[in-house]
Design an enzyme around this catalytic site. Structure first.
Site, short mmCIF file in Angstrom:
data_model
loop_
_atom_site.label_atom_id
_atom_site.label_comp_id
_atom_site.label_asym_id
_atom_site.label_seq_id
_atom_site.Cartn_x
_atom_site.Cartn_y
_atom_site.Cartn_z
N GLY A 85 0.83 -1.20 0.00
CA GLY A 85 0.00 0.00 0.00
C GLY A 85 0.86 1.25 0.00
CB ALA A 86 1.35 4.17 -1.12
CG ASP A 87 0.93 6.39 4.31
OD1 ASP A 87 -0.03 5.75 4.78
OD2 ASP A 87 2.10 6.17 4.63
CD GLU A 106 5.61 -0.78 4.20
OE1 GLU A 106 5.97 0.43 4.17
OE2 GLU A 106 4.44 -1.13 4.43
O1 DER Z 1 2.99 1.97 6.38
C1 DER Z 1 2.94 1.73 5.16
O2 DER Z 1 3.84 2.05 4.36
C2 DER Z 1 1.68 1.13 4.62
O3 DER Z 1 1.93 0.50 3.39
C3 DER Z 1 0.70 2.26 4.48
O4 DER Z 1 1.34 3.29 3.80
C4 DER Z 1 -0.56 1.87 3.74
O5 DER Z 1 -1.47 1.55 4.72
P1 DER Z 1 -3.01 1.38 4.38
O6 DER Z 1 -3.07 0.34 3.28
O7 DER Z 1 -3.59 0.88 5.66
O8 DER Z 1 -3.53 2.70 3.96
#
Ligand code: DER
Length: 234
Positions: A85-87, A106
């Protein structure tokens, strides 16, 4: 819930397109969106011979609880793909990551993959980093260095943080301690025009373990949109 269904449709489409039966080792990211990627993998027996490499205790538990094959990044240094995932993701596929304080493992697992695939709901799709994700750039630091790093962020890099804070835990007294035994500083830089040079400046500060800026690493990003469609950025 449009956010959760957005996460799910993005994750499922990404798994279908990028995790393939001939693959041998796949990196599994951390956070809530990647849970839907595991959900999809579990629906596809043709993917169950694959060894999965975690990026956190959370990710490791997901793989174990899914009954999937668990491998280590030390054993599998050349992965077919890593999905995470990513923010926030900008128009050039740069990303802010580390909302879950997992950005070191990650990034290590993302870099080990031939292809790095981002999955996210519509909230993460952005024109410029720092305009949608307003909780700052996560910086993982060696615990004893956190004051020195905060000082250096103020005095030794060109982009000054507007504010920054040591990330405090909710269900534990004191600061968040990462899976690597480190602290996290969240530094707010406002809109980030040149994430690559900001990453470089921060990374050079003594005590910094890893920065939640993933620049030019992703091959593709899948965004689950509010209208039920998936927007794909390549
Ligand atoms: O902490 C991280 O890098 C996670 O991948 C985060 O950025 C994504 O979290 P989410 O899928 O709960 O939004």
């Amino acid at each position: 819930d449009p956010v959760e269904s957005g996460k799910r449709i993005a994750a499922h489409q990404a798994v279908d397109e990028y995790i393939l039966p001939h693959h041998k080792a796949v990196g599994i990211g951390s956070g809530s969106t990647v849970v839907y990627a595991l959900e999809r993998i579990l629906q596809k027996p043709e993917l169950h011979h694959i060894v999965f490499i975690p990026t956190s205790f959370q990710s490791k538990i997901l793989i174990i609880d899914g009954g999937l094959k668990l491998g280590s990044i030390e054993q599998y240094t050349d992965l077919d793909v890593t999905i995470d995932g990513a923010d926030e993701v900008d128009a050039k596929l740069n990303a802010i990551k580390g909302g879950g304080a997992c950005q070191f493992q990650e990034k290590l697992v993302a870099e080990a993959a031939k292809k790095f695939v981002i999955i996210a709901d519509y909230r993460k799709k952005s024109e410029k980093l720092g305009t949608q994700w307003l909780r700052g750039v996560p910086i993982e630091v060696i615990p004893m260095s956190y004051k020195a790093v905060q000082q250096a962020l103020q005095t030794r890099i060109s982009a000054k943080p507007e504010t920054m804070a040591l990330r405090m835990a909710k269900m534990k007294a004191g600061p968040v301690v990462t899976d690597n035994g480190c602290f996290v500083i969240d530094a707010h830089f406002g809109p980030i025009a040149d994430p690559k040079s900001l990453l470089r400046d921060i990374k050079l500060i003594t005590g910094v373990v890893e920065v939640g800026l993933f620049c030019g690493m992703a091959e593709v990003a899948f965004f689950g949109m509010e209208d039920g469609n998936v927007s794909v950025l390549r």
